[in-house]
Design a protein around this motif. Structure first.
Motif, short mmCIF file in Angstrom:
data_model
loop_
_atom_site.label_atom_id
_atom_site.label_comp_id
_atom_site.label_asym_id
_atom_site.label_seq_id
_atom_site.Cartn_x
_atom_site.Cartn_y
_atom_site.Cartn_z
N MET A 1 14.41 131.62 -7.29
CA MET A 1 13.02 131.56 -7.32
C MET A 1 12.76 130.52 -8.40
O MET A 1 11.58 129.84 -8.29
N ALA A 2 13.46 130.35 -9.37
CA ALA A 2 12.95 129.34 -10.29
C ALA A 2 13.10 127.83 -9.64
O ALA A 2 12.04 126.96 -9.88
N LYS A 3 14.10 127.43 -8.74
CA LYS A 3 14.12 126.26 -8.07
C LYS A 3 12.88 126.21 -7.21
O LYS A 3 12.17 125.17 -7.12
N ALA A 4 12.66 127.37 -6.43
CA ALA A 4 11.39 127.15 -5.48
C ALA A 4 10.11 127.22 -6.18
O ALA A 4 9.28 126.26 -5.61
N LEU A 5 10.03 127.54 -7.30
CA LEU A 5 8.71 127.50 -8.16
C LEU A 5 8.69 126.09 -8.69
O LEU A 5 7.75 125.42 -8.40
N ILE A 6 9.64 125.25 -9.07
CA ILE A 6 9.58 123.96 -9.53
C ILE A 6 9.20 123.05 -8.27
O ILE A 6 8.55 122.32 -8.21
N VAL A 7 9.74 123.37 -7.04
CA VAL A 7 9.59 122.68 -5.60
C VAL A 7 8.22 122.82 -5.48
O VAL A 7 7.49 121.66 -5.35
N CYS A 8 7.58 123.92 -5.71
CA CYS A 8 6.09 124.18 -5.37
C CYS A 8 5.26 123.62 -6.51
O CYS A 8 4.18 122.76 -6.04
N LEU A 9 5.70 123.55 -7.66
CA LEU A 9 4.57 122.94 -8.53
C LEU A 9 4.85 121.32 -8.50
O LEU A 9 3.71 120.71 -8.55
N ALA A 10 5.77 120.87 -8.11
CA ALA A 10 5.80 119.33 -7.77
C ALA A 10 5.12 118.99 -6.40
O ALA A 10 4.44 118.07 -6.39
N LEU A 11 5.06 119.88 -5.60
CA LEU A 11 4.05 119.64 -4.30
C LEU A 11 2.85 119.76 -4.79
O LEU A 11 2.14 118.74 -4.19
N ILE A 12 2.31 120.90 -5.26
CA ILE A 12 1.09 120.79 -5.85
C ILE A 12 0.62 119.75 -6.73
O ILE A 12 -0.51 119.16 -6.44
N GLN A 13 1.45 119.12 -7.43
CA GLN A 13 1.16 117.98 -8.45
C GLN A 13 1.01 116.75 -7.80
O GLN A 13 -0.07 116.20 -7.63
N ALA A 14 1.61 116.68 -6.60
CA ALA A 14 1.69 115.60 -5.61
C ALA A 14 0.38 115.69 -4.85
O ALA A 14 -0.39 114.47 -4.63
N LEU A 15 0.15 116.44 -4.47
CA LEU A 15 -1.25 116.77 -3.75
C LEU A 15 -2.49 116.59 -4.21
O LEU A 15 -3.35 116.06 -3.78
N VAL A 16 -2.33 117.13 -5.72
CA VAL A 16 -3.45 116.96 -6.45
C VAL A 16 -3.53 115.54 -6.76
O VAL A 16 -4.81 114.69 -6.84
N ALA A 17 -2.68 114.69 -7.19
CA ALA A 17 -2.66 113.22 -7.53
C ALA A 17 -3.23 112.49 -6.26
O ALA A 17 -3.90 111.64 -6.52
N GLN A 18 -2.76 112.91 -4.83
CA GLN A 18 -3.10 112.16 -3.77
C GLN A 18 -4.63 112.43 -3.56
O GLN A 18 -5.43 111.37 -3.15
N ALA A 19 -5.13 113.64 -3.84
CA ALA A 19 -6.65 113.95 -3.64
C ALA A 19 -7.45 113.32 -4.70
O ALA A 19 -8.62 112.71 -4.36
N LEU A 20 -6.91 112.92 -5.77
CA LEU A 20 -7.67 112.20 -6.79
C LEU A 20 -7.52 110.87 -6.69
O LEU A 20 -8.65 109.96 -7.00
N LYS A 21 -6.41 110.33 -6.00
CA LYS A 21 -6.45 108.89 -6.01
C LYS A 21 -7.32 108.29 -4.64
O LYS A 21 -7.98 107.38 -4.74
N TYR A 22 -7.87 109.12 -3.48
CA TYR A 22 -8.58 108.52 -2.35
C TYR A 22 -9.64 109.45 -2.50
O TYR A 22 -9.33 110.36 -1.78
N PRO A 23 -10.93 109.22 -2.97
CA PRO A 23 -12.14 110.06 -2.70
C PRO A 23 -12.44 110.27 -1.47
O PRO A 23 -12.22 109.27 -0.51
N VAL A 24 -13.02 111.20 -1.07
CA VAL A 24 -13.34 111.53 0.37
C VAL A 24 -14.81 111.67 0.53
O VAL A 24 -15.37 112.40 -0.45
N TYR A 25 -15.29 110.67 1.35
CA TYR A 25 -17.12 110.67 1.50
C TYR A 25 -17.49 112.09 1.82
O TYR A 25 -17.11 112.78 2.99
N SER A 26 -18.49 112.77 1.03
CA SER A 26 -19.17 113.88 1.57
C SER A 26 -20.58 113.81 1.23
O SER A 26 -21.15 114.17 0.00
N PRO A 27 -21.16 113.39 2.32
CA PRO A 27 -22.68 113.00 2.12
C PRO A 27 -23.38 114.41 2.05
O PRO A 27 -23.22 115.44 2.52
#
Length: 118
Positions: A26-52
């Motif tokens: 469970m600890a390993k799964a939690l670490i993988v999930c946190l790393a994935l969430i961090q990567a997704l947040v970093a990607q979302a902040l890197k490229y803004p999406v136009y929302s008129p």
């Protein structure tokens, strides 16, 4: 000194080992999930999406200045709302452009094959 465990003690030891392995998994799964969430947040902040029209902190065209466009036929003016961009565009639905191969004049196919090669 020799320790002898009965069936109850063996079962308790096995259960404890199983609990430890579950906690580790469970600890390993939690670490993988946190790393994935961090990567997704970093990607979302890197490229803004136009929302008129979204307004507030979601408006990603804030601070972008657009140059005036002069659309000559067959191009037509397209507003940012129609195209989903921050700035207006000149757009043509269909343009027939002949292929310009003049740049290929005098260009060879490279070095010829060596008949003595293996």
């Amino acid at each position: 000194l020799k320790l002898v465990f009965g069936p109850a003690e063996d079962c308790a030891l096995a259960w404890t080992a199983l609990q430890r392995s579950i906690v580790r998994a469970m600890a390993k799964a939690l670490i993988v999930c946190l790393a994935l969430i961090q990567a997704l947040v970093a990607q979302a902040l890197k490229y803004p999406v136009y929302s008129p029209g979204a307004g507030g902190a979601v408006e990603t065209c804030e601070g972008i200045t657009c140059k005036p466009v002069d659309c000559k036929p067959p191009f037509k003016y397209q507003s940012p709302e129609a195209t989903g961009t921050c700035c207006p565009l000149c757009w043509a639905d269909s343009i027939k452009v002949p292929g310009d191969r003049s740049w290929a004049k005098g260009v060879t196919g490279g070095v010829g094959m060596n008949n003595n090669a293996d």
